[in-house]
Write a protein that holds these residues in place. Structure first.
Motif, mmCIF file in Angstrom:
data_model
loop_
_atom_site.group_PDB
_atom_site.id
_atom_site.type_symbol
_atom_site.label_atom_id
_atom_site.label_comp_id
_atom_site.label_asym_id
_atom_site.label_seq_id
_atom_site.Cartn_x
_atom_site.Cartn_y
_atom_site.Cartn_z
ATOM 1 N N MET A 147 0.784 -1.218 0.000
ATOM 2 C CA MET A 147 0.000 0.000 0.000
ATOM 3 C C MET A 147 0.826 1.284 0.000
ATOM 4 S SD MET A 147 -3.138 -0.254 -0.405
ATOM 5 C CE MET A 147 -4.712 -0.864 0.005
ATOM 6 N N PRO A 148 2.000 1.324 0.627
ATOM 7 C CA PRO A 148 2.756 2.573 0.628
ATOM 8 C C PRO A 148 3.042 3.101 -0.767
ATOM 9 C CG PRO A 148 3.732 1.047 2.192
ATOM 10 C CD PRO A 148 2.660 0.310 1.449
ATOM 11 N N GLU A 149 3.250 2.206 -1.745
ATOM 12 C CA GLU A 149 3.519 2.684 -3.106
ATOM 13 C C GLU A 149 2.341 3.470 -3.649
ATOM 14 O OE1 GLU A 149 4.941 -0.259 -5.809
ATOM 15 O OE2 GLU A 149 6.272 -1.107 -4.309
ATOM 16 N N HIS A 150 1.121 3.004 -3.362
ATOM 17 C CA HIS A 150 -0.069 3.720 -3.829
ATOM 18 C C HIS A 150 -0.118 5.131 -3.229
ATOM 19 C CE1 HIS A 150 -4.089 4.504 -5.240
ATOM 20 N NE2 HIS A 150 -4.463 4.796 -4.007
ATOM 21 N N ASN A 151 0.191 5.240 -1.948
ATOM 22 C CA ASN A 151 0.193 6.552 -1.306
ATOM 23 C C ASN A 151 1.252 7.464 -1.903
ATOM 24 O OD1 ASN A 151 -1.887 5.793 0.361
ATOM 25 N ND2 ASN A 151 -0.548 5.215 2.058
ATOM 26 N N GLN A 152 2.411 6.907 -2.249
ATOM 27 C CA GLN A 152 3.448 7.716 -2.885
ATOM 28 C C GLN A 152 2.983 8.186 -4.257
ATOM 29 O OE1 GLN A 152 6.845 5.144 -2.826
ATOM 30 N NE2 GLN A 152 7.365 5.642 -0.711
ATOM 31 N N ASP A 153 2.320 7.310 -5.014
ATOM 32 C CA ASP A 153 1.808 7.707 -6.319
ATOM 33 C C ASP A 153 0.778 8.812 -6.180
ATOM 34 O OD1 ASP A 153 3.430 5.875 -7.539
ATOM 35 O OD2 ASP A 153 1.871 4.359 -7.799
ATOM 36 N N ALA A 154 -0.102 8.693 -5.194
ATOM 37 C CA ALA A 154 -1.128 9.711 -4.982
ATOM 38 C C ALA A 154 -0.486 11.058 -4.656
ATOM 39 C CB ALA A 154 -2.082 9.280 -3.874
ATOM 40 N N ALA A 155 0.619 11.035 -3.927
ATOM 41 C CA ALA A 155 1.285 12.280 -3.571
ATOM 42 C C ALA A 155 1.873 12.970 -4.798
ATOM 43 C CB ALA A 155 2.377 12.009 -2.550
ATOM 44 N N LYS A 156 2.190 12.214 -5.838
ATOM 45 C CA LYS A 156 2.775 12.786 -7.055
ATOM 46 C C LYS A 156 1.708 13.334 -8.007
ATOM 47 C CE LYS A 156 6.712 9.664 -6.947
ATOM 48 N NZ LYS A 156 7.379 8.549 -7.596
ATOM 49 N N ARG A 157 0.458 12.962 -7.791
ATOM 50 C CA ARG A 157 -0.612 13.445 -8.661
ATOM 51 C C ARG A 157 -0.767 14.955 -8.522
ATOM 52 N NH1 ARG A 157 -5.943 9.829 -8.152
ATOM 53 N NH2 ARG A 157 -6.526 11.416 -9.625
ATOM 54 N N PRO A 158 -0.810 15.666 -9.624
ATOM 55 C CA PRO A 158 -1.020 17.116 -9.521
ATOM 56 C C PRO A 158 -2.437 17.413 -9.020
ATOM 57 C CG PRO A 158 -1.033 16.431 -11.817
ATOM 58 C CD PRO A 158 -0.660 15.224 -11.001
ATOM 59 N N THR A 159 -2.554 18.490 -8.262
ATOM 60 C CA THR A 159 -3.847 18.934 -7.762
ATOM 61 C C THR A 159 -4.299 20.136 -8.575
ATOM 62 O OG1 THR A 159 -3.341 18.143 -5.545
ATOM 63 C CG2 THR A 159 -5.087 19.790 -5.731
ATOM 64 N N ILE A 160 -5.507 20.044 -9.119
ATOM 65 C CA ILE A 160 -6.070 21.093 -9.965
ATOM 66 C C ILE A 160 -7.303 21.653 -9.282
ATOM 67 C CG2 ILE A 160 -6.940 21.676 -12.272
ATOM 68 C CD1 ILE A 160 -4.056 20.411 -12.222
ATOM 69 N N LEU A 161 -7.360 22.972 -9.110
ATOM 70 C CA LEU A 161 -8.564 23.640 -8.614
ATOM 71 C C LEU A 161 -9.368 24.102 -9.821
ATOM 72 C CD1 LEU A 161 -10.455 24.983 -6.540
ATOM 73 C CD2 LEU A 161 -8.842 26.916 -6.484
ATOM 74 N N VAL A 162 -10.611 23.634 -9.917
ATOM 75 C CA VAL A 162 -11.505 24.027 -10.996
ATOM 76 C C VAL A 162 -12.539 24.993 -10.426
ATOM 77 C CG1 VAL A 162 -13.157 23.237 -12.732
ATOM 78 C CG2 VAL A 162 -11.200 21.792 -12.129
ATOM 79 N N VAL A 163 -12.597 26.197 -11.007
ATOM 80 C CA VAL A 163 -13.533 27.226 -10.546
ATOM 81 C C VAL A 163 -14.528 27.489 -11.671
ATOM 82 C CG1 VAL A 163 -13.761 29.532 -9.554
ATOM 83 C CG2 VAL A 163 -11.615 28.249 -9.244
ATOM 84 N N ASP A 164 -15.791 27.134 -11.428
ATOM 85 C CA ASP A 164 -16.831 27.299 -12.446
ATOM 86 C C ASP A 164 -18.181 27.327 -11.743
ATOM 87 O OD1 ASP A 164 -18.675 26.882 -14.703
ATOM 88 O OD2 ASP A 164 -16.885 26.308 -15.824
ATOM 89 N N ASP A 165 -19.081 28.189 -12.205
ATOM 90 C CA ASP A 165 -20.389 28.301 -11.559
ATOM 91 C C ASP A 165 -21.424 27.324 -12.129
ATOM 92 O OD1 ASP A 165 -20.298 29.874 -13.955
ATOM 93 O OD2 ASP A 165 -22.125 30.896 -13.330
ATOM 94 N N THR A 166 -21.046 26.537 -13.110
ATOM 95 C CA THR A 166 -21.973 25.589 -13.726
ATOM 96 C C THR A 166 -21.682 24.182 -13.221
ATOM 97 O OG1 THR A 166 -21.939 26.981 -15.703
ATOM 98 C CG2 THR A 166 -22.880 24.780 -15.941
ATOM 99 N N ALA A 167 -22.684 23.570 -12.595
ATOM 100 C CA ALA A 167 -22.513 22.230 -12.027
ATOM 101 C C ALA A 167 -22.094 21.221 -13.094
ATOM 102 C CB ALA A 167 -23.804 21.780 -11.340
ATOM 103 N N GLU A 168 -22.660 21.323 -14.300
ATOM 104 C CA GLU A 168 -22.310 20.384 -15.371
ATOM 105 C C GLU A 168 -20.836 20.507 -15.755
ATOM 106 O OE1 GLU A 168 -24.909 22.788 -16.024
ATOM 107 O OE2 GLU A 168 -26.296 21.445 -15.004
ATOM 108 N N SER A 169 -20.336 21.736 -15.821
ATOM 109 C CA SER A 169 -18.921 21.945 -16.147
ATOM 110 C C SER A 169 -18.025 21.385 -15.049
ATOM 111 C CB SER A 169 -18.613 23.435 -16.328
ATOM 112 O OG SER A 169 -19.210 23.918 -17.505
ATOM 113 N N LEU A 170 -18.401 21.609 -13.801
ATOM 114 C CA LEU A 170 -17.606 21.086 -12.686
ATOM 115 C C LEU A 170 -17.544 19.566 -12.733
ATOM 116 C CD1 LEU A 170 -18.693 23.367 -9.699
ATOM 117 C CD2 LEU A 170 -16.473 23.334 -10.849
ATOM 118 N N ARG A 171 -18.689 18.919 -12.977
ATOM 119 C CA ARG A 171 -18.717 17.452 -13.058
ATOM 120 C C ARG A 171 -17.869 16.951 -14.225
ATOM 121 N NH1 ARG A 171 -23.987 17.946 -11.387
ATOM 122 N NH2 ARG A 171 -24.788 18.016 -13.508
#
Length: 143
Positions: free
Chosen positions: A1-25
């Motif tokens: 399991m530690p490898e999975h956690n390390q992979d998750a830590a490398k994933r980029p984090t993206i903030l999506v800002v949009d007022d339309t629920a369909e676009s956010l989904r």
């Protein structure tokens, strides 16, 4: 399991800002499938609130939102020294040259017109993330 956690830590984090629920989904699903962690905000005020608790690697910003539009939200984010180097990409249906220029003047590094082409969006995000990583590595080396 530690490898999975390390992979998750490398994933980029993206903030999506949009007022339309369909676009956010749509964007949350698309970016998750591209192995990115996604944070969402339904307007500019919510985006600033998210940034009080998280530090994304990149922000996707809708230009047209009620109350505080994407241009003002971007200016406020870029005024905070903690987020000056976070790339912001505008995504909007606004197509006039003046709107594109307003996006860049507010602090965006790219401008994508809606409707969004998934492959183009993911490629641009990956390119800007790589450029930001190289830039940050260079700054750390100089320090």
């Amino acid at each position: 399991m530690p490898e999975h956690n390390q992979d998750a830590a490398k994933r980029p984090t993206i903030l999506v800002v949009d007022d339309t629920a369909e676009s956010l989904r749509f964007l949350a699903t698309t970016l998750s499938l591209a192995d990115m962690t996604v944070l969402v905000a339904k307007d500019g005020a919510a985006a600033i609130e998210v940034l009080a608790h998280a530090s994304p690697d990149l922000i996707l910003m809708d230009a047209m939102m009620p109350n505080m539009d994407g241009f003002e939200t971007t200016r406020r984010i870029k005024a905070d020294v903690a987020f000056q180097r976070v790339p912001i990409i505008f995504m909007t249906g606004l197509t006039e040259t003046d709107d594109v220029l307003r996006g860049f003047e507010a602090g965006a590094i790219d401008y994508i017109r809606k409707p969004i082409v998934v492959e183009e969006l993911v490629a641009r995000i990956q390119g800007h993330l790589e450029n930001a990583r190289m830039s940050n590595a260079s700054l750390v080396a100089l320090d």
